[in-house]
Design a protein around this motif. Sequence first.
Motif, PDB file in Angstrom:
ATOM      1  N   VAL A   5       0.866  -1.184   0.000  1.00  0.00           N
ATOM      2  CA  VAL A   5       0.000   0.000   0.000  1.00  0.00           C
ATOM      3  C   VAL A   5       0.899   1.229   0.000  1.00  0.00           C
ATOM      4  N   ARG A   6       0.884   1.965  -1.106  1.00  0.00           N
ATOM      5  CA  ARG A   6       1.778   3.111  -1.259  1.00  0.00           C
ATOM      6  C   ARG A   6       1.044   4.447  -1.230  1.00  0.00           C
ATOM      7  N   LYS A   7      -0.282   4.408  -1.462  1.00  0.00           N
ATOM      8  CA  LYS A   7      -1.044   5.646  -1.624  1.00  0.00           C
ATOM      9  C   LYS A   7      -2.099   5.773  -0.535  1.00  0.00           C
ATOM     10  N   ALA A   8      -2.372   7.005  -0.155  1.00  0.00           N
ATOM     11  CA  ALA A   8      -3.422   7.274   0.827  1.00  0.00           C
ATOM     12  C   ALA A   8      -4.301   8.418   0.351  1.00  0.00           C
ATOM     13  N   VAL A   9      -5.592   8.273   0.588  1.00  0.00           N
ATOM     14  CA  VAL A   9      -6.592   9.283   0.231  1.00  0.00           C
ATOM     15  C   VAL A   9      -7.073   9.964   1.509  1.00  0.00           C
ATOM     16  N   PHE A  10      -7.131  11.289   1.459  1.00  0.00           N
ATOM     17  CA  PHE A  10      -7.602  12.091   2.590  1.00  0.00           C
ATOM     18  C   PHE A  10      -8.825  12.887   2.133  1.00  0.00           C
ATOM     19  N   PRO A  11     -10.037  12.429   2.465  1.00  0.00           N
ATOM     20  CA  PRO A  11     -11.233  13.197   2.093  1.00  0.00           C
ATOM     21  C   PRO A  11     -11.361  14.430   3.001  1.00  0.00           C
ATOM     22  N   VAL A  12     -11.191  15.611   2.433  1.00  0.00           N
ATOM     23  CA  VAL A  12     -11.176  16.838   3.229  1.00  0.00           C
ATOM     24  C   VAL A  12     -12.109  17.900   2.646  1.00  0.00           C
ATOM     25  N   ALA A  13     -13.191  17.452   2.023  1.00  0.00           N
ATOM     26  CA  ALA A  13     -14.088  18.400   1.357  1.00  0.00           C
ATOM     27  C   ALA A  13     -15.250  18.851   2.238  1.00  0.00           C
ATOM     28  N   GLY A  14     -15.384  18.278   3.439  1.00  0.00           N
ATOM     29  CA  GLY A  14     -16.529  18.604   4.289  1.00  0.00           C
ATOM     30  C   GLY A  14     -16.543  20.063   4.724  1.00  0.00           C
ATOM     31  N   GLN A  15     -17.716  20.557   5.058  1.00  0.00           N
ATOM     32  CA  GLN A  15     -17.879  21.972   5.396  1.00  0.00           C
ATOM     33  C   GLN A  15     -17.648  22.286   6.866  1.00  0.00           C
ATOM     34  N   GLY A  16     -17.647  21.276   7.728  1.00  0.00           N
ATOM     35  CA  GLY A  16     -17.370  21.517   9.143  1.00  0.00           C
ATOM     36  C   GLY A  16     -18.418  22.359   9.838  1.00  0.00           C
ATOM     37  N   THR A  17     -19.681  22.123   9.515  1.00  0.00           N
ATOM     38  CA  THR A  17     -20.749  22.973  10.064  1.00  0.00           C
ATOM     39  C   THR A  17     -20.881  22.869  11.582  1.00  0.00           C
ATOM     40  N   ARG A  18     -20.446  21.755  12.169  1.00  0.00           N
ATOM     41  CA  ARG A  18     -20.562  21.613  13.630  1.00  0.00           C
ATOM     42  C   ARG A  18     -19.637  22.578  14.374  1.00  0.00           C
ATOM     43  N   PHE A  19     -18.648  23.121  13.668  1.00  0.00           N
ATOM     44  CA  PHE A  19     -17.688  24.012  14.327  1.00  0.00           C
ATOM     45  C   PHE A  19     -17.835  25.465  13.893  1.00  0.00           C
ATOM     46  N   LEU A  20     -18.933  25.788  13.208  1.00  0.00           N
ATOM     47  CA  LEU A  20     -19.180  27.184  12.889  1.00  0.00           C
ATOM     48  C   LEU A  20     -19.375  27.984  14.175  1.00  0.00           C
ATOM     49  N   PRO A  21     -18.902  29.223  14.229  1.00  0.00           N
ATOM     50  CA  PRO A  21     -18.330  30.008  13.138  1.00  0.00           C
ATOM     51  C   PRO A  21     -16.825  29.821  12.929  1.00  0.00           C
TER      52      PRO A  21
END
Length: 289
Positions: A5-21
């Motif tokens: 396993v040489r590659k890793a995916v990091f899904p980082v597109a979320g909006q983070g609404t729980r931590f607004l503002p």
Amino acid sequence: MIKPVRKAVFPVAGQGTRFLPATKAMPKEMLPVVDKPLIQYAVDEAREAGIEEFIFVTGRAKSAIEDHFDHSYELEHSLEERGKDDILATIREIIPAAGQVSYTRQQKPLGLGHAVWCARYHIHDEPFAVLLADDLILAKPGCLKQMMETYQETGGNLVAVEDVPKEHTDRYGILDVVEDNGKIARAQGLVEKPNPADAPSTLSIIGRYILQPQVFEQLDRQEKGAGGEIQLTDAMARTIGDVPFHGFRFEGNRYDCGNRLGFLEANLAFSLDRDDMRDGVVEMLKKYS
């Protein structure tokens, strides 16, 4: 033969609404735990496990992540002039080598399965890891490194798991277990966020995966599942029978930094784990005990 396993995916597109503002202008993955952002902990864990290529699935307003893993020449020059060599070395260590990092855009928030699918052209036909920065794990060695060692035994799809209270099964992907030796559980199925009365077990998937490329064949179908989203759990479940599937109980503590209390607890735990901070944090906490 088990492919490395040489590659890793990091899904980082979320909006983070729980931590607004707080996350209005800053990606939630850049929220700091002590003195490092969440995403850096995930990347450091992947590096420790031997990952060579880092693939970020981003969304709008995520440029701070790209900047974090790149040179800041003005800052580096300023630190060099002021003789701040230790800090300079620290920020330079963050930056992967040229060509090790790539970014792709998830243009619509269609779920974790869709985010992973967006990375398909970077993965091709190799096994790969997925790390969710929200799930911060304090472990030595790191969770993914532990998984890599177990993966050499099991092959196939391997996910990090932990037992959750029965009443919380509707928050997680849950394994339908057929064998369990206390460390590795072989599953015959997966259910995304089942009602507690219908849950096949209390063994839940957390944000660490080692997956075979066959999962993309299922994600190509773009079928929506729980919450009207394209679920990675559903795609993995459809590969069972063709691809071995196991859950791995890692050694360490996981903190759900997707909510405020979990994030606060992570800051305490990681502070107490540091020799340069432990005594001060203990004294501080005495004020509130």
